[in-house]
Enzyme design. Structure first.
Site, PDB file in Angstrom:
ATOM      1  CG  HIS A  37      -1.853  -1.290   1.224  1.00  0.00           C
ATOM      2  ND1 HIS A  37      -1.909  -2.127   2.271  1.00  0.00           N
ATOM      3  CD2 HIS A  37      -3.064  -1.238   0.663  1.00  0.00           C
ATOM      4  CE1 HIS A  37      -2.632  -2.781   2.100  1.00  0.00           C
ATOM      5  NE2 HIS A  37      -3.500  -2.490   1.248  1.00  0.00           N
ATOM      6  N   GLY A 147      -2.395  -1.441  -7.507  1.00  0.00           N
ATOM      7  CA  GLY A 147      -1.371  -2.604  -7.426  1.00  0.00           C
ATOM      8  C   GLY A 147      -1.630  -3.633  -8.328  1.00  0.00           C
ATOM      9  CE  LYS A 149      -1.140 -10.446  -3.612  1.00  0.00           C
ATOM     10  NZ  LYS A 149      -2.491 -10.215  -3.086  1.00  0.00           N
ATOM     11  CG  LEU A 184       4.743  -7.031   1.178  1.00  0.00           C
ATOM     12  CD1 LEU A 184       5.135  -5.564   1.503  1.00  0.00           C
ATOM     13  CD2 LEU A 184       5.268  -7.927   2.031  1.00  0.00           C
ATOM     14  CB  SER A 185      -1.319 -10.289   0.730  1.00  0.00           C
ATOM     15  OG  SER A 185      -2.699 -10.603   1.156  1.00  0.00           O
TER      16      SER A 185
HETATM   17  P1  AMP Z   1      -6.495  -3.997  -0.570  1.00  0.00           P
HETATM   18  O1  AMP Z   1      -6.261  -3.270   0.650  1.00  0.00           O
HETATM   19  O2  AMP Z   1      -5.770  -5.568  -0.470  1.00  0.00           O
HETATM   20  O3  AMP Z   1      -7.680  -3.836  -1.107  1.00  0.00           O
HETATM   21  O4  AMP Z   1      -5.161  -3.353  -1.516  1.00  0.00           O
HETATM   22  C1  AMP Z   1      -5.432  -1.957  -1.940  1.00  0.00           C
HETATM   23  C2  AMP Z   1      -4.390  -1.713  -2.887  1.00  0.00           C
HETATM   24  O5  AMP Z   1      -3.301  -2.031  -2.842  1.00  0.00           O
HETATM   25  C3  AMP Z   1      -5.005  -2.508  -4.399  1.00  0.00           C
HETATM   26  O6  AMP Z   1      -4.663  -1.600  -5.427  1.00  0.00           O
HETATM   27  C4  AMP Z   1      -3.865  -3.519  -4.392  1.00  0.00           C
HETATM   28  O7  AMP Z   1      -3.458  -4.153  -5.650  1.00  0.00           O
HETATM   29  C5  AMP Z   1      -2.607  -2.750  -3.602  1.00  0.00           C
HETATM   30  N1  AMP Z   1      -1.719  -3.883  -2.948  1.00  0.00           N
HETATM   31  C6  AMP Z   1      -1.850  -4.865  -2.267  1.00  0.00           C
HETATM   32  N2  AMP Z   1      -0.934  -5.573  -1.977  1.00  0.00           N
HETATM   33  C7  AMP Z   1       0.256  -5.038  -2.796  1.00  0.00           C
HETATM   34  C8  AMP Z   1       1.567  -5.480  -3.095  1.00  0.00           C
HETATM   35  N3  AMP Z   1       2.056  -6.552  -2.372  1.00  0.00           N
HETATM   36  N4  AMP Z   1       2.056  -4.516  -4.163  1.00  0.00           N
HETATM   37  C9  AMP Z   1       1.513  -3.508  -4.578  1.00  0.00           C
HETATM   38  N5  AMP Z   1       0.313  -3.144  -4.414  1.00  0.00           N
HETATM   39  C10 AMP Z   1      -0.211  -3.937  -3.591  1.00  0.00           C
END
Ligand code: AMP
Length: 282
Positions: A37, A147, A149, A184-185
């Site tokens: 993020h 992302g 991802k 990362l997740s």
């Molecule tokens: P989320 O909170 O999982 O919904 O993710 C919010 C944003 O962060 C989305 O656009 C994801 O693709 C991005 N994101 C999550 N993990 C990663 C990562 N490891 N590298 C780059 N972007 C990420």
């Protein structure tokens, strides 16, 4: 940094910002923020006058048996994270702000929403595009940061932005990974020690796929087979899908003759993980 919970309040503030000619970069998130993020927020910070981050665990994109209730919500830490990262505004809506009584309008990108993750998570992308459409209307950004991802999500949102004429530029940032390759997740915290080690196999399988292509293999089914064989050495890993697809419409590719996406989803124990790699320069 201001934290705003009401859509109308944020929308009014955004109007004032826009009238003063300032640019807005927007990063939608579900919180449990990490360095992935941060890379999006950093980029937005560099390219815009005002950075808005939303934190909203969007019920509409979770299936009935999925982890909506237990999805991590470390709110205090997230707000500190946003402040440090230099966000100007954090939008923190409640469920009833985003989906008030009587809510009945949904946005669905057809075709690409029902393949890959959409096949095993019916309705997921409908929930994603609906909430992102709402968030774009509320925050009116010049640039939306996503992302890679979640490559399928980024491709679907880009499609929606084009199809529905949202006046926003979509920028997709590279995947941020742990040292051992795991992307990362926010869901990685569900993994126990053994599962965490097994989870290396996602990126390893993708590197294998890329290296086969680098060595001249162009038959997608052979690449997928080799990746499968590698993954199935891990007893705790179950394959949801492995696919080689077109970067725009996500349709399966048989012979690789152009840039494409290799994407996969695995279950390690009960934890579902996704990862992908873009293959360029074919
Ligand atoms: P989320 O909170 O999982 O919904 O993710 C919010 C944003 O962060 C989305 O656009 C994801 O693709 C991005 N994101 C999550 N993990 C990663 C990562 N490891 N590298 C780059 N972007 C990420």
């Amino acid at each position: 940094m201001k934290v705003i919970r009401e859509a109308r309040k944020l929308n009014n503030l955004v109007k004032i910002i826009k009238r003063s000619g300032k640019s807005i970069g927007f990063i939608p998130t579900m919180g449990a923020l990490h360095l992935g993020h941060l890379s999006l927020i950093d980029r937005a910070r560099k390219e815009n006058d005002i950075v808005i981050v939303s934190i909203f665990v969007n019920r509409a994109q979770f299936g009935p048996k999925e982890d909506f209730k237990k999805y991590p919500r470390p709110l205090k830490g997230d707000l500190g994270f946003c402040r440090k990262a230099g966000a100007d505004l954090v939008f923190l809506p409640e469920d009833k702000t985003m989906y008030p009584y009587g809510f009945s309008t949904f946005v669905n990108v057809e075709g690409s929403s029902s393949v890959l993750c959409g096949a095993s998570r019916p309705g997921h992308f409908r929930g994603v595009t609906t909430v992102v459409a709402k968030l774009l209307n509320i925050t009116q950004p010049d640039t939306l940061y996503l992302g890679q991802k979640d490559a399928q999500q980024a491709i679907i949102i880009a499609r929606m932005v084009t199809d529905l004429n949202f006046p926003v530029e979509v920028k997709v940032m590279p995947i941020v990974r742990e040292k051992d390759g795991l992307a990362l997740s926010s869901r990685n915290i569900y993994l126990n020690k053994k599962q965490r080690i097994d989870a290396q196999v996602l990126s390893k399988a993708l590197w294998l796929g890329k290296s086969l292509i680098d060595h001249g293999q162009r038959d997608a089914s052979r690449i997928i087979l080799r990746m499968k064989q590698l993954i199935l050495k891990k007893k705790r890993a179950r394959i949801d899908y492995i696919a080689v697809v077109d970067l725009e419409d996500l349709k399966n590719i048989k012979k690789i003759t152009q840039s494409c996406l290799i994407a996969l989803a695995l279950r390690i124990g009960k934890v579902r993980l996704i990862d992908n790699i873009i293959i360029n320069g074919i």
